[in-house]
Scaffold this active site. Structure first.
Site, short mmCIF file in Angstrom:
data_model
loop_
_atom_site.label_atom_id
_atom_site.label_comp_id
_atom_site.label_asym_id
_atom_site.label_seq_id
_atom_site.Cartn_x
_atom_site.Cartn_y
_atom_site.Cartn_z
N ASN A 9 9.18 7.19 34.84
CA ASN A 9 8.16 8.20 35.14
C ASN A 9 7.76 8.03 36.60
O ASN A 9 7.06 7.09 36.97
CB ASN A 9 6.95 8.01 34.22
CG ASN A 9 5.83 8.99 34.53
OD1 ASN A 9 6.06 10.05 35.13
ND2 ASN A 9 4.62 8.65 34.15
N LYS A 11 5.84 9.94 38.44
CA LYS A 11 4.49 10.39 38.78
C LYS A 11 4.57 11.27 40.04
O LYS A 11 5.51 12.05 40.16
CB LYS A 11 3.54 9.21 38.92
CG LYS A 11 3.60 8.28 37.68
CD LYS A 11 2.67 7.12 37.73
CE LYS A 11 2.87 6.24 36.51
NZ LYS A 11 1.93 5.10 36.46
N HIS A 95 -0.37 11.05 28.88
CA HIS A 95 -0.37 9.83 29.69
C HIS A 95 -1.81 9.46 30.05
O HIS A 95 -2.65 10.33 30.25
CB HIS A 95 0.46 10.05 30.96
CG HIS A 95 0.75 8.79 31.71
ND1 HIS A 95 -0.17 8.18 32.52
CD2 HIS A 95 1.88 8.03 31.77
CE1 HIS A 95 0.37 7.10 33.05
NE2 HIS A 95 1.61 6.98 32.61
N GLU A 97 -3.16 8.52 32.65
CA GLU A 97 -3.64 9.09 33.91
C GLU A 97 -4.08 10.54 33.73
O GLU A 97 -5.03 11.00 34.37
CB GLU A 97 -2.55 8.97 34.98
CG GLU A 97 -2.31 7.53 35.40
CD GLU A 97 -1.02 7.31 36.15
OE1 GLU A 97 -0.78 6.16 36.57
OE2 GLU A 97 -0.23 8.26 36.32
N GLU A 167 1.06 2.70 25.71
CA GLU A 167 0.80 2.34 27.10
C GLU A 167 -0.64 1.88 27.27
O GLU A 167 -1.55 2.70 27.46
CB GLU A 167 1.05 3.54 28.02
CG GLU A 167 2.49 3.96 28.12
CD GLU A 167 2.73 4.73 29.40
OE1 GLU A 167 3.66 4.39 30.13
OE2 GLU A 167 1.95 5.67 29.69
N GLY A 173 0.25 0.29 36.24
CA GLY A 173 0.09 0.20 37.67
C GLY A 173 -0.69 -1.00 38.15
O GLY A 173 -1.04 -1.09 39.33
N SER A 213 3.54 -1.63 33.50
CA SER A 213 4.01 -2.72 34.36
C SER A 213 5.28 -3.37 33.82
O SER A 213 5.42 -4.60 33.79
CB SER A 213 2.90 -3.77 34.55
OG SER A 213 1.78 -3.20 35.21
#
Length: 249
Positions: A9, A11, A95, A97, A167, A173, A213
């Site tokens: 991914n 992003k 996701h 985010e 996740e 991240g 990660s």
């Protein structure tokens, strides 16, 4: 037998030229899709050139998001119908985010999942727990409510086209991956929840990924766990050599 998936991914990274260059560097070095599936989710602007660059290779190109309407006055959104017509067959939804920065709710994500399936897209539905809830002793049980809400109302046939990605938001991240046992715990709980909703046979065929990660150093330990069917990789998927190392772990 569930075929493993290694999915990247990107992003909001890479322009069109960089994306196409990446695809050309990896496309001829990937294993057959019946052994391990490989996929990259890129920015919307890059998707059509990426699909063209990936032709005659096992690499699948995915969208990072879509809306729940096929068309209309929805400035800035991406139509699931248009994605499918452009040769995109997979989309990441929910996701952390998107949930955090764009205030996406489980109700909205459920609408997106249904719209994606209606248009022939296979969604990768992300769910997470938070470090705060884990520290408070609630572990990963929060993902149960996420799965119940995000997959609400799907038929047995539809759920077979869904992949779920566990996740933990505190691992995305940050460089702080869940250890393999934590990751396996989350994936196991997701599978048990799907089993409660759709039965064991369906649950045993749904692929569940870990994301957060993921690196070349921890992928072997993660992939060794029975309920982890692959990984959804962020930063480590941006470099062609590193992505290939993950694929050939």
């Amino acid at each position: 037998m569930r075929v493993p998936i290694i999915a990247g991914n990107w992003k909001m990274h890479k322009d069109v030229q960089e994306a196409v260059s990446f695809i050309k560097q990896v496309k001829n070095q990937l294993p057959p899709a019946d052994q391990i599936e490989t996929a990259i989710a890129g920015p919307t602007l890059c998707l059509v050139p990426m699909v063209k660059a990936a032709e005659e290779s096992p690499l699948k190109i995915m969208a990072e998001n879509c809306y729940y309407k096929n068309e209309g006055a929805y400035t800035g959104e991406t139509s699931p119908y248009a994605l499918y017509q452009a040769g995109i067959h997979h989309v990441i939804l929910g996701h952390s985010e998107r949930r955090t920065y764009f205030n996406e709710t489980d109700e909205l994500i459920n609408k997106k999942v249904k719209a994606a399936l209606t248009n022939g897209l296979c969604p990768i539905v992300c769910c997470d727990d938070t470090m705060g809830r884990r520290i408070a002793g609630k572990k990963v049980h929060w993902v149960v409510s996420r799965i119940l809400a995000d997959l609400h109302g799907l038929t047995n046939n539809e759920i077979c086209h869904v992949t779920v990605a566990y996740e933990p938001s505190w691992a995305i991240g940050t460089g702080e991956s869940a250890d393999p046992d934590q990751a396996a715990e989350g994936c196991y709980l997701i599978r048990q929840t799907i089993s409660d909703m759709y039965g064991d046979e369906v649950a045993n065929n749904v692929r569940i990924l870990y994301g957060g990660s993921v690196t070349t150093s921890n992928i072997n330990a993660l992939m060794a766990k029975n309920d982890i069917d692959g990984v959804l990789v962020g930063a480590a998927s941006l470099n062609p050599e590193t992505f290939l190392q993950l694929v050939h772990h």
